[in-house]
Design an enzyme around this catalytic site. Structure first.
Site, PDB file in Angstrom:
ATOM      1  N   GLY A 129      50.306  23.598  34.103  1.00  0.00           N
ATOM      2  CA  GLY A 129      49.112  23.075  33.895  1.00  0.00           C
ATOM      3  C   GLY A 129      47.983  23.932  34.822  1.00  0.00           C
ATOM      4  N   GLY A 130      47.280  22.977  35.299  1.00  0.00           N
ATOM      5  CA  GLY A 130      46.165  23.492  36.241  1.00  0.00           C
ATOM      6  C   GLY A 130      46.734  24.098  37.554  1.00  0.00           C
ATOM      7  N   GLY A 148      41.431  63.155  32.123  1.00  0.00           N
ATOM      8  CA  GLY A 148      40.627  62.194  32.857  1.00  0.00           C
ATOM      9  C   GLY A 148      41.706  61.319  33.811  1.00  0.00           C
ATOM     10  CB  ALA A 149      45.329  60.896  33.655  1.00  0.00           C
TER      11      ALA A 149
END
Lengths: 507, 667
Positions: free
Chosen positions: A168-169, A403-404
């Site tokens: 949960g939270g 780009g790498a």
């Protein structure tokens, strides 16, 4: 005299948490109690407890009848190999470790202390969740903790060890810490459990499948690592703490080392196979560069095409990011970019120098990658490297394409030392692909010839070196020595980014 | 003397021959295939000639290519090493025809000894003891019994066409001989369609003992005593020694003289080996003659001081032997362990890959008065390929006595660091510690009898466990103290490393107290027992050399949570060193059983799934190919270990898998 007697009784009671019966139940599951965990995490006898007698203030549902001392969490500080850390350890034997307002207050108190005094926070989570009887007060407690996790982020290292349920939270506090480790077979984390999942989506799944250590280390990447049991987990967290600075006011720690910084490794001269498409294990380079071959890997089982973790060089902690040619040829994909970006940002936040080892043929092509948003995820790594102001040393072992190449701590992203092995190929893409584009429409024979020419001209480190993008071409066997000297020369590095409230990294 | 010789071989033997040639001032030429471009023998040679593709059939055993290399380089002689062309009479003849000297015996001798039946006949004529037997046709069971009695029991009744144990019986008396003859005959007829049967003496408690001979071109023939090679796994020699712990002086002389007689009978020159099988009563029978330098020749060199390669080269050049039989004495004891790239924990499966670490023990004289020698053909960072013999080195030790030679070998094995591939060092280490091996009571069945279920690592006795526990405690303490020297500690509140530890290994725990002083530490076990440990080990060193109560202990060490992985004496141990409290709380941890993998096909090595040959629901037979894994450019076919039905295929062609990842599941 009565007070002293009462103190003793109260202490005895507090130490028993939820009582012997529940302690036995905890043990029978192969789990240690909150206090036993603290004992193993900290140096012997170093634990100083806070708030041993804090009790909850809830008066609904008959809760006032049972107010155990400590309220389900043990908090305090101690040392790990003599260095201060703050700890909290949830006590599953007290109301299932559920979080009440006062339970949260205790955690908040040590987090505030940690930030004020500059020491890491280590949380050992073993909690059924919110204390339902307290209603919104419990939720408020969570949020108080969350807020502190956020403010402490980048100020002191925060480590979460999930040693039982965390649902949960409750998951959002560990989620915002720097590292999450889990214990195999006895811990799980999820926002909604199997029962709710079944009701809502009709999916049938076990707690282990939904949020066990295997799931979170291999698939979701929520966790950074998993250990066999509580004892091993705590021993290894001690090992991790040895790598981490105490706070962002501190330098990365240094400890005595027994490994010659000038050690030569002639075997590295044959690490790169003759065939450029044949993989090799980048981890061999990492352990041969590291002091004593000691490598603490982060997220080993997730996105293995990039390797992240800590080593020491001349005794000082150094973060390593390396492409792994053994997996997906070392391509950067969504997962790898996210993994490496988060690691680089951790290192930068805590002044840990970064060593980047590059063998990257590019970003992974594919519909799944594009639709998954590789553009923004890839940008995370680019952004992380570009904003990092810590010492950055990069070694290109083989491919650095497209780009790498830019992304992997290139010179253009303020790399301090950018070295290349003689086998490095720094180019816009592989020779064949480039030739086919430049010489579109030529016959296969011509393409073959031109590919060869392209290889001769560009498949080497010299074009980049001529432009100063590579500071020097180094021999593989001397990598440790060169890298060690590079970092040594950067010990006084001062570099600051322009003032801003904060940046806007493409999340 | 020759100015230049070519070595028509690769690996350790090529390097071995070059070493002697260099010592003699002779230039060397290496030949190499694609896979061997960066090999050690190429680096060692003065010249190297490329001779073709990686498979030996396209390079090392192509006579024309070797001849071309000889002509190209002007080599005056060729040393063939062992294997490849070493016993190929056509090669010897081709060299002779070209006027190039073959460093080995004349081709007729190779031919004569190359055929089992011919060699046995020649041996009989030369009065060499051969296994008694009857080669002729046997009419019926009565005749079989008569012949058996004449040979002397026990006898082995074999189908002429036999193989794989089919049609084979052992008989200890007449009745069994009759019965065995009939059943062998029936089985042979059914299995091979050929019911011819022959009978020979069954050698009990067989040992493999061989005689090294050396002959020059002037009629001088000597024997350099014996080597015992009984430690074999599926006919592959693993450990050899010289002399044999079994022979007495009379038997040794008889065998040596018969070996020389055989060599003389075939006009032998150069070095050769006559192999015998020896039974429990020291009866010996000729098996075959190897007309080349034997793999295990170094043990002979170590006990005689003769460099066999040097003598081969000298003999080939025409020089007479510089010694007579009476000069050849046995000095001390030598052991040889063959290092194979085979994983003993995976049923000795060949292992290929990169040698990420390869640090043999230092060669030469040892502190304890022995000698270490390592004949190697590989180097750290080199690649072990699938194309050639998996034997990558031969580790030899010498000492005045057998017991000492074994001790030297044990330490040398523990010191030998090999990482990156699976290898048999732990297995050989375990054999060195085996009481039966140490007693010398060995036969060729030793490995089959002592390791019937394969090898799972040595189980160490209590006294050795205590030595390891003491070492681990001392080492752990050193490492923990270093951890407290980290920067950023809280002044005056630093950690004090305790003295009490619990060491757990091989299912046992030892509570110890470490009493450290500037020279070392005394590790107290109980009230009365303590071990003194001294060492210059520092954290991170992969090889820990220690002295425990004065005796050397060498441990291959790496870090694991709360302790070390320690490898020594054939064992691979997880050694945990914990505080008493850690140990106590560890007791609460649940025992996690390793998952049952028998119903899974696991990926045996990291690699790419090239092909999956079955589908879900298929019934597969034992041995059926299931999938191929491409690793290191090589395709490995994975076969079914037993019959079964494929339940689920969890991967697909093109996926890259880690070791032990599941490929498919069976029902």
């Amino acid at each position: 005299m009565d007070i002293l007697a009462e103190l003793e009784v109260r202490r005895q009671t507090a130490r028993l948490g939820g009582g012997q019966r529940r302690i036995d139940a905890q043990h029978s599951k192969g789990k240690l109690t909150a206090r036993e965990r603290i004992e193993l995490l900290l140096d012997e006898g170093s634990f100083e407890e806070f708030d041993m007698f804090v009790a909850h203030r809830c008066t609904d549902f008959g809760m006032e009848a049972e107010r155990p001392a400590g309220d389900g969490v043990v908090t305090g500080w101690g040392t790990v190999n003599g260095r201060m850390v703050y700890v909290y350890s949830q006590d599953f034997t007290v109301f299932g470790g559920s979080l009440s307002e006062t339970h949260a207050n205790k955690i908040c108190k040590i987090m505030d202390m940690a930030m004020q005094n500059g020491a890491p926070v280590i949380g050992m989570n073993d909690s059924g969740g919110a204390r339902i009887q307290e209603g919104v007060a419990s939720l408020a407690g969570y949020a108080e903790v969350f807020q502190r996790n956020i403010l402490a982020s980048g100020v002191v290292p925060q480590i979460s060890v999930i040693m039982g349920p965390c649902a949960g939270g409750a998951v959002y506090s560990p989620a915002m810490t720097d590292f999450i480790f889990m214990v195999k077979d006895s811990s799980y984390m999820f926002v909604t459990g199997p029962d709710v999942v079944k009701t809502v989506t009709n999916e049938i799944v076990t707690a282990e499948q939904l949020g066990g250590a295997s799931t979170h280390t291999k698939k979701s990447s929520v966790a950074d690592g998993a250990f066999e049991n509580d004892v091993e987990a705590l021993a290894e967290i001690r090992r991790l703490v040895d790598f981490l600075p105490l706070s962002n006011r501190d330098k990365a720690p240094v400890r005595p080392f027994f490994d010659d910084p000038a050690r030569l490794e002639s075997s590295l001269d044959t690490l790169i196979p003759a065939n450029p498409n044949q993989p090799y294990d980048m981890k061999e380079l990492i352990v041969k560069v590291a002091d004593e071959g000691d490598f603490f890997e982060i997220q080993r089982d997730f996105a293995a095409n990039v390797i992240t973790g800590f080593v020491r060089i001349e005794g000082q902690t150094t973060g390593v990011v390396a492409n792994q040619p053994m997996v997906l040829a070392g391509c950067l994909d969504i997962d790898a970019s996210r993994k490496a970006a988060r690691f680089v940002r951790f290192c930068d936040a805590f002044e840990i120098p970064i060593l980047t080892l590059v063998d990257v043929p590019g970003f992974l092509p594919g519909v799944a990658q594009e639709l998954g948003g590789i553009i923004k995820h890839g940008a995370k790594l680019l952004f992380a490297y570009g904003e990092a102001t810590v010492p950055k040393v990069t070694v290109i072992t083989r491919k650095a394409y497209g780009g790498a190449y830019d992304v992997m701590a290139s010179k253009h992203l303020r790399g301090d030392f950018n070295y290349a092995w003689p086998t490095a190929e720094i180019a816009v893409m592989g020779a064949k692909g480039a030739t086919e584009i430049i010489h579109r429409g030529k016959s296969p024979e011509d393409i073959a010839r031109l590919t060869k020419e392209y290889e001769n001209r560009f498949a080497n480190p010299f074009v980049a070196a001529e432009k100063g993008f590579i500071d020097e071409v180094i021999m593989p066997h001397s990598t440790r020595r060169r890298v060690a000297r590079a970092f040594a020369s950067l010990r006084g590095k001062k570099l600051a980014n322009p003032w801003k409230k904060h940046d806007n990294i493409p999340l | 003397m020759f100015k230049k010789i070519l070595i028509a071989n690769r690996g350790e033997i090529a390097c071995r021959v070059m070493k002697t040639a260099r010592k003699m001032g002779i230039k060397t030429v290496a030949v190499y295939s694609d896979a061997d471009r960066d090999a050690l023998h190429v680096k060692m040679a003065d010249e190297a000639v490329y001779i073709g593709a990686s498979p030996a059939a396209q390079s090392y055993i192509v006579i024309d290519k070797i001849m071309q290399a000889v002509h190209q380089t002007g080599a005056e002689a060729v040393h063939p090493g062992y294997g490849f062309l070493s016993e190929n009479r056509n090669f010897a003849a081709a060299l002779e025809a070209a006027g190039v000297v073959f460093i080995g015996p004349p081709s007729p001798a190779i031919e004569a000894m190359g055929d089992k039946i011919t060699s046995k006949k020649i041996a009989q004529q030369a009065n060499v003891s051969t296994v008694p037997g009857h080669m002729g046709l046997i009419a019926d069971a009565d005749e079989a019994a008569a012949i058996s009695a004449q040979i002397g029991y026990p006898v082995m009744i074999k189908a002429s066409a036999g193989g794989g144990g089919k049609g084979m019986r052992i008989a200890w008396n007449d009745a069994e001989a009759r019965e065995g003859f009939q059943s062998s005959k029936n089985e042979a007829a059914a299995s091979f369609g050929d019911d011819r049967i022959f009978i020979e003496k069954f050698v009990t408690q067989p040992r493999h003992i061989e005689i090294q001979v050396l002959a020059d071109k002037h009629g001088n023939i000597v024997y350099l005593h014996e080597r015992e090679c009984s430690i074999q796994r599926r006919n592959q020699k693993v450990i050899e020694e010289a002399p044999s712990p079994f022979l007495d002086e009379a038997t040794r002389r008889a065998m040596g003289e018969q070996a020389c007689a055989l060599a003389r009978a075939v006009g032998y020159t150069s070095a050769g080996t006559v192999e015998f099988i020896v039974d429990g009563a020291r009866n010996f029978y000729f098996l075959e003659m190897n007309t080349r330098l034997q793999v295990e020749h170094p043990v002979t060199e170590l006990i005689t001081g003769v460099d066999l390669v040097e003598q081969m080269i000298r003999v080939a050049y025409g020089a007479p032997l510089p010694f007579a039989q009476s000069d050849l004495k046995i000095n001390g004891w030598a052991m040889e362990s063959r290092l194979y790239a085979e994983d003993p924990y995976r049923n000795f499966l060949p292992s290929i890959g990169r040698l990420t670490r390869y640090r043999p023990p230092v060669e030469g004289a040892t502190a304890s008065g022995g000698i270490v020698r390592n004949d190697t053909g590989v180097f750290e960072g080199g690649e072990i390929s699938m194309f050639y013999d998996p034997m990558i080195a031969k580790l030899c030790t010498w000492a005045p006595t057998r017991t000492q030679a074994i001790t030297e070998m044990r330490i040398a094995l523990d010191t030998f660091e090999v990482e990156g591939i699976g290898h048999n060092l732990p297995f050989v280490g375990a054999v060195m510690d085996h009481p039966r091996f140490q007693s010398g009571n060995i036969t060729t069945a030793f490995i089959a009898e002592e390791y019937p279920d394969g090898f799972q690592g040595a189980h160490l006795p209590d006294d050795i466990l205590r030595q390891i526990a003491a070492s681990a405690a001392a080492m752990h303490r050193v490492a923990e103290i270093r951890r407290t020297k980290i920067s950023g500690t809280l002044n005056n509140h630093t950690r004090r490393v305790g003295d009490d530890w619990v060491v757990s290994l091989q299912g046992q725990s030892f509570a110890v107290t470490v009493q450290a002083d500037p020279e070392g530490s005394t590790i107290h076990f109980d009230k009365d027992t303590a071990l003194r440990v001294t060492s210059d080990w520092t954290p991170g060193q992969p090889l820990a050399r220690l002295s425990v109560n004065g005796s050397p202990v060498v441990i291959k060490t790496s870090k694991i949570p709360m302790g070390f992985r320690m490898r020594l004496r054939g064992a691979d141990l997880k050694v945990h060193v914990q505080t008493p409290r850690q140990k106590q709380l560890s007791g609460l941890m649940l025992e996690k059983l390793p998952p049952d993998t028998s119903k899974f096909l696991l990926c045996p090595m990291p690699g790419l799934i090239a092909k999956i040959m079955v589908s879900e629901g298929d019934e597969v037979q034992e041995g059926q190919a299931l999938a191929t894994v491409e690793a290191m450019k090589m395709e490995n076919i994975l076969k079914a270990e037993r019959r079964g039905v494929v339940k689920k295929i969890t991967t697909s062609a093109g996926s890259s898998l880690k070791v032990d990842e599941v490929i498919m599941e069976f029902e």
